[in-house]
Enzyme design. Structure first.
Site, PDB file in Angstrom:
ATOM      1  N   GLY A   1      12.530  79.290  41.127  1.00  0.00           N
ATOM      2  CA  GLY A   1      11.602  79.556  40.015  1.00  0.00           C
ATOM      3  C   GLY A   1      12.078  78.918  38.719  1.00  0.00           C
ATOM      4  O   GLY A   1      11.864  79.445  37.625  1.00  0.00           O
TER       5      GLY A   1
ATOM      6  N   LEU B   1      11.136  76.448  37.000  1.00  0.00           N
ATOM      7  CA  LEU B   1      10.191  75.903  36.013  1.00  0.00           C
ATOM      8  C   LEU B   1       9.522  77.003  35.195  1.00  0.00           C
ATOM      9  O   LEU B   1       8.592  76.742  34.433  1.00  0.00           O
ATOM     10  CB  LEU B   1       9.144  75.029  36.700  1.00  0.00           C
ATOM     11  CG  LEU B   1       9.717  73.705  37.236  1.00  0.00           C
ATOM     12  CD1 LEU B   1       8.675  72.955  38.061  1.00  0.00           C
ATOM     13  CD2 LEU B   1      10.223  72.820  36.097  1.00  0.00           C
TER      14      LEU B   1
ATOM     15  N   GLN C   1       9.731  80.616  32.534  1.00  0.00           N
ATOM     16  CA  GLN C   1      10.204  80.848  31.154  1.00  0.00           C
ATOM     17  C   GLN C   1      11.733  80.881  31.072  1.00  0.00           C
ATOM     18  O   GLN C   1      12.321  80.262  30.190  1.00  0.00           O
ATOM     19  CB  GLN C   1       9.621  82.173  30.617  1.00  0.00           C
ATOM     20  CG  GLN C   1       9.873  82.354  29.118  1.00  0.00           C
ATOM     21  CD  GLN C   1       9.592  83.768  28.609  1.00  0.00           C
ATOM     22  OE1 GLN C   1       9.271  84.679  29.389  1.00  0.00           O
ATOM     23  NE2 GLN C   1       9.713  83.954  27.315  1.00  0.00           N
TER      24      GLN C   1
ATOM     25  N   ASP D   1      11.573  75.004  42.524  1.00  0.00           N
ATOM     26  CA  ASP D   1      10.368  75.801  42.229  1.00  0.00           C
ATOM     27  C   ASP D   1       9.331  75.430  43.285  1.00  0.00           C
ATOM     28  O   ASP D   1       9.492  74.438  44.003  1.00  0.00           O
ATOM     29  CB  ASP D   1       9.848  75.474  40.818  1.00  0.00           C
ATOM     30  CG  ASP D   1       8.998  76.591  40.218  1.00  0.00           C
ATOM     31  OD1 ASP D   1       9.464  77.295  39.293  1.00  0.00           O
ATOM     32  OD2 ASP D   1       7.838  76.764  40.675  1.00  0.00           O
ATOM     33  N   ILE D   2       8.258  76.215  43.325  1.00  0.00           N
ATOM     34  CA  ILE D   2       7.159  75.898  44.250  1.00  0.00           C
ATOM     35  C   ILE D   2       6.343  74.715  43.729  1.00  0.00           C
ATOM     36  O   ILE D   2       5.610  74.068  44.483  1.00  0.00           O
ATOM     37  CB  ILE D   2       6.273  77.149  44.472  1.00  0.00           C
ATOM     38  CG1 ILE D   2       5.389  76.993  45.698  1.00  0.00           C
ATOM     39  CG2 ILE D   2       5.440  77.458  43.234  1.00  0.00           C
ATOM     40  CD1 ILE D   2       4.645  78.264  46.082  1.00  0.00           C
TER      41      ILE D   2
ATOM     42  N   TYR E   1       4.353  95.205  40.300  1.00  0.00           N
ATOM     43  CA  TYR E   1       5.551  94.500  39.818  1.00  0.00           C
ATOM     44  C   TYR E   1       6.744  95.467  39.742  1.00  0.00           C
ATOM     45  O   TYR E   1       7.838  95.160  40.228  1.00  0.00           O
ATOM     46  CB  TYR E   1       5.227  93.920  38.440  1.00  0.00           C
ATOM     47  CG  TYR E   1       6.346  93.192  37.733  1.00  0.00           C
ATOM     48  CD1 TYR E   1       6.909  92.039  38.254  1.00  0.00           C
ATOM     49  CD2 TYR E   1       6.805  93.653  36.495  1.00  0.00           C
ATOM     50  CE1 TYR E   1       7.913  91.356  37.564  1.00  0.00           C
ATOM     51  CE2 TYR E   1       7.800  92.972  35.802  1.00  0.00           C
ATOM     52  CZ  TYR E   1       8.350  91.822  36.340  1.00  0.00           C
ATOM     53  OH  TYR E   1       9.336  91.152  35.653  1.00  0.00           O
TER      54      TYR E   1
ATOM     55  N   LYS F   1      10.291  95.620  41.723  1.00  0.00           N
ATOM     56  CA  LYS F   1      11.562  95.537  40.980  1.00  0.00           C
ATOM     57  C   LYS F   1      12.516  96.656  41.397  1.00  0.00           C
ATOM     58  O   LYS F   1      13.702  96.426  41.605  1.00  0.00           O
ATOM     59  CB  LYS F   1      11.300  95.557  39.468  1.00  0.00           C
ATOM     60  CG  LYS F   1      10.759  94.238  38.926  1.00  0.00           C
ATOM     61  CD  LYS F   1      11.740  93.082  39.144  1.00  0.00           C
ATOM     62  CE  LYS F   1      11.189  91.739  38.790  1.00  0.00           C
ATOM     63  NZ  LYS F   1      12.029  90.620  39.235  1.00  0.00           N
TER      64      LYS F   1
HETATM   65  P1  NAD Z   1       7.883  82.905  35.111  1.00  0.00           P
HETATM   66  O1  NAD Z   1       6.607  83.511  35.580  1.00  0.00           O
HETATM   67  O2  NAD Z   1       7.895  82.230  33.808  1.00  0.00           O
HETATM   68  O3  NAD Z   1       8.436  81.884  36.200  1.00  0.00           O
HETATM   69  C1  NAD Z   1       8.441  82.171  37.559  1.00  0.00           C
HETATM   70  C2  NAD Z   1       8.516  80.869  38.314  1.00  0.00           C
HETATM   71  O4  NAD Z   1       8.463  81.173  39.706  1.00  0.00           O
HETATM   72  C3  NAD Z   1       7.364  79.898  38.028  1.00  0.00           C
HETATM   73  O5  NAD Z   1       7.856  78.635  37.634  1.00  0.00           O
HETATM   74  C4  NAD Z   1       6.614  79.805  39.356  1.00  0.00           C
HETATM   75  O6  NAD Z   1       6.098  78.507  39.624  1.00  0.00           O
HETATM   76  C5  NAD Z   1       7.708  80.158  40.336  1.00  0.00           C
HETATM   77  N1  NAD Z   1       7.182  80.676  41.612  1.00  0.00           N
HETATM   78  C6  NAD Z   1       6.128  81.485  41.835  1.00  0.00           C
HETATM   79  N2  NAD Z   1       5.964  81.694  43.147  1.00  0.00           N
HETATM   80  C7  NAD Z   1       6.951  81.018  43.777  1.00  0.00           C
HETATM   81  C8  NAD Z   1       7.318  80.850  45.135  1.00  0.00           C
HETATM   82  N3  NAD Z   1       6.625  81.409  46.132  1.00  0.00           N
HETATM   83  N4  NAD Z   1       8.409  80.080  45.403  1.00  0.00           N
HETATM   84  C9  NAD Z   1       9.113  79.489  44.415  1.00  0.00           C
HETATM   85  N5  NAD Z   1       8.794  79.587  43.112  1.00  0.00           N
HETATM   86  C10 NAD Z   1       7.725  80.367  42.799  1.00  0.00           C
HETATM   87  O7  NAD Z   1       8.990  84.064  35.177  1.00  0.00           O
HETATM   88  P2  NAD Z   1      10.277  84.241  34.255  1.00  0.00           P
HETATM   89  O8  NAD Z   1       9.836  84.902  33.009  1.00  0.00           O
HETATM   90  O9  NAD Z   1      11.063  83.006  34.186  1.00  0.00           O
HETATM   91  O10 NAD Z   1      11.028  85.378  35.101  1.00  0.00           O
HETATM   92  C11 NAD Z   1      12.048  85.080  36.020  1.00  0.00           C
HETATM   93  C12 NAD Z   1      12.581  86.383  36.590  1.00  0.00           C
HETATM   94  O11 NAD Z   1      13.010  87.230  35.507  1.00  0.00           O
HETATM   95  C13 NAD Z   1      11.553  87.201  37.368  1.00  0.00           C
HETATM   96  O12 NAD Z   1      12.192  87.884  38.419  1.00  0.00           O
HETATM   97  C14 NAD Z   1      11.072  88.207  36.348  1.00  0.00           C
HETATM   98  O13 NAD Z   1      10.597  89.386  36.961  1.00  0.00           O
HETATM   99  C15 NAD Z   1      12.353  88.485  35.587  1.00  0.00           C
HETATM  100  N6  NAD Z   1      12.102  89.025  34.253  1.00  0.00           N
HETATM  101  C16 NAD Z   1      11.506  88.247  33.295  1.00  0.00           C
HETATM  102  C17 NAD Z   1      11.269  88.810  32.052  1.00  0.00           C
HETATM  103  C18 NAD Z   1      10.619  88.005  30.958  1.00  0.00           C
HETATM  104  O14 NAD Z   1      10.270  88.575  29.910  1.00  0.00           O
HETATM  105  N7  NAD Z   1      10.441  86.700  31.117  1.00  0.00           N
HETATM  106  C19 NAD Z   1      11.629  90.131  31.793  1.00  0.00           C
HETATM  107  C20 NAD Z   1      12.179  90.897  32.807  1.00  0.00           C
HETATM  108  C21 NAD Z   1      12.449  90.322  34.043  1.00  0.00           C
HETATM  109  C1  AKB Z   2       6.551  91.380  31.940  1.00  0.00           C
HETATM  110  O1  AKB Z   2       6.026  91.763  30.874  1.00  0.00           O
HETATM  111  O2  AKB Z   2       6.020  91.445  33.053  1.00  0.00           O
HETATM  112  C2  AKB Z   2       7.958  90.856  31.854  1.00  0.00           C
HETATM  113  C3  AKB Z   2       8.934  91.954  32.071  1.00  0.00           C
HETATM  114  C4  AKB Z   2       9.331  92.829  30.960  1.00  0.00           C
HETATM  115  O3  AKB Z   2       9.382  92.158  33.175  1.00  0.00           O
HETATM  116  N1  AKB Z   2       8.137  90.205  30.589  1.00  0.00           N
END
Ligand code: NAD
Ligand code: AKB
Length: 318
Positions: free
Chosen positions: A9, A11, A13, A35-36, A143, A147
């Site tokens: 993943g 690509l 955030q 990434d996918i 979600y 988690k």
């Molecule tokens: P995001 O949605 O920005 O990125 C997720 C990436 O996963 C995308 O690039 C997407 O193309 C890729 N993806 C989706 N399906 C896929 C698959 N089947 N195979 C491979 N890649 C795939 O998410 P993020 O914000 O970078 O979050 C990353 C992790 O951190 C997640 O587990 C999320 O739950 C966790 N998280 C994020 C936040 C936040 O605020 N960003 C907060 C808490 C937890």
């Molecule tokens: C979301 O809002 O889904 C994420 C998180 C807090 O896990 N930013």
């Protein structure tokens, strides 16, 4: 031992920034982004090793891990909260199936695994203020269900198979490189873009709704710091509460107003994301992370806002 790190993943955030940061730290050839998405968007990841890996397909994970002798997987591929409510089957398949596949490959290859959990692992019956490290977890979103189950699955793979699993419960992350991928806390990123571009923002989260947040540099630091931590000191391996600040949209808007006095916030509340936000804590107690591996964020709301606005002004050429 040289670290060979696979990021899934990459690509998204977090991944777009973590990949660049880890390459600086561990060497460009030691960090494989995946990434996918088949085509890396121009400018993203600044070059380097990239492989297409769909985490729902175990063979794709295994073949890249073997190809590069990977010994650490940072598993970021997931479906976030708002998209997860719109597509709960997809969220289950990607979040649970993907994690299971990653853990199985790690078990076979003895790779370490970092997986982020979230404040979404809590629910409406969790104590909302200064939410303890160990407490009631009955989330009401798909979600959140994935988690909390993921936290338990990672504990299981450590206890049963000795896989070196580690993780944190991230709050909402705020960053300027890549846009967030469909979560509930995304408003706290979008507000900065709209403040600079239009001097106004319409929030889908209501005033008075406080949630934990963190600036991306601290999140990247948390991942690398925890993966380097002395395993003998870790009691809560897979679900450390971490936070840097807690605010509601009014408090965030007031901070932005210090830099852009004309800025105004309005509200058009989205019932789905509001219900999700209402089910999450107002503020976390992250003392276990501070004690067990020295977690300490550098940015608060004021310093993050100053940096976000400065960096976004450059990015948006304003
Ligand atoms: P995001 O949605 O920005 O990125 C997720 C990436 O996963 C995308 O690039 C997407 O193309 C890729 N993806 C989706 N399906 C896929 C698959 N089947 N195979 C491979 N890649 C795939 O998410 P993020 O914000 O970078 O979050 C990353 C992790 O951190 C997640 O587990 C999320 O739950 C966790 N998280 C994020 C936040 C936040 O605020 N960003 C907060 C808490 C937890
Ligand atoms: C979301 O809002 O889904 C994420 C998180 C807090 O896990 N930013």
């Amino acid at each position: 031992m040289t670290k060979k790190i696979l990021i899934t993943g990459a690509l998204g955030q977090i991944g777009t920034e973590l990949t660049v940061s880890m390459r600086k730290h561990y060497g460009a050839d030691n960090v494989i982004a995946s990434d996918i998405i088949t085509e890396v968007p121009e400018g993203a990841l600044k070059g380097g090793l990239y492989e297409v890996v769909d985490v729902v397909k175990p063979d794709q994970i295994a073949s890249v891990v073997k190809k590069y002798n990977v010994n650490q997987i940072v598993h970021l591929a997931a479906i976030l909260s708002a998209v997860g409510e719109a597509k709960p089957h997809l969220a289950w398949d990607v979040n649970m199936g993907g994690l299971f596949n990653v853990l199985e490959v790690a078990r076979e290859t003895k790779a370490a695994v970092f997986t982020p959990s979230s404040i979404a692992a809590f629910g409406p019956s969790t104590p909302p203020d200064n939410t303890p490290q160990d407490t009631l977890q009955r989330p009401t979103t798909m979600y959140g269900v994935t988690k909390v189950a993921g936290e338990l699955l990672c504990d299981y793979y450590f206890l049963k198979y000795g896989v070196d699993t580690r993780g944190v419960r991230f709050p909402g992350l705020i960053s300027y490189e890549a846009l967030p991928g469909g979560g509930t806390t995304d408003y706290a990123v979008h507000i900065y873009y709209d403040a600079l571009k239009h001097k106004r923002y319409t929030s889908y989260i209501n005033k008075g709704t406080s949630m934990d947040m963190m600036y991306m540099p601290d999140a990247l630091d948390a991942i690398m710091h925890l993966m380097e931590a002395d395993p003998n000191k870790l009691i809560h391996r897979n679900a450390f509460n971490v936070t840097a600040m807690s605010f509601d949209p009014e408090v965030l808007a007031a901070e932005i107003k210090k830099h852009i006095p004309e800025f105004i916030i309005g509200y058009d509340v989205d019932p789905v994301r509001q219900r999700i936000a209402d089910s999450w804590p107002n503020s976390l107690d992250d003392s276990a992370a501070r004690m067990e591996w020295g977690w300490s964020p550098k940015y608060n709301l004021a310093s993050m806002t100053t940096d976000m606005l400065a960096k976004l002004k450059i990015k948006l050429a304003l």
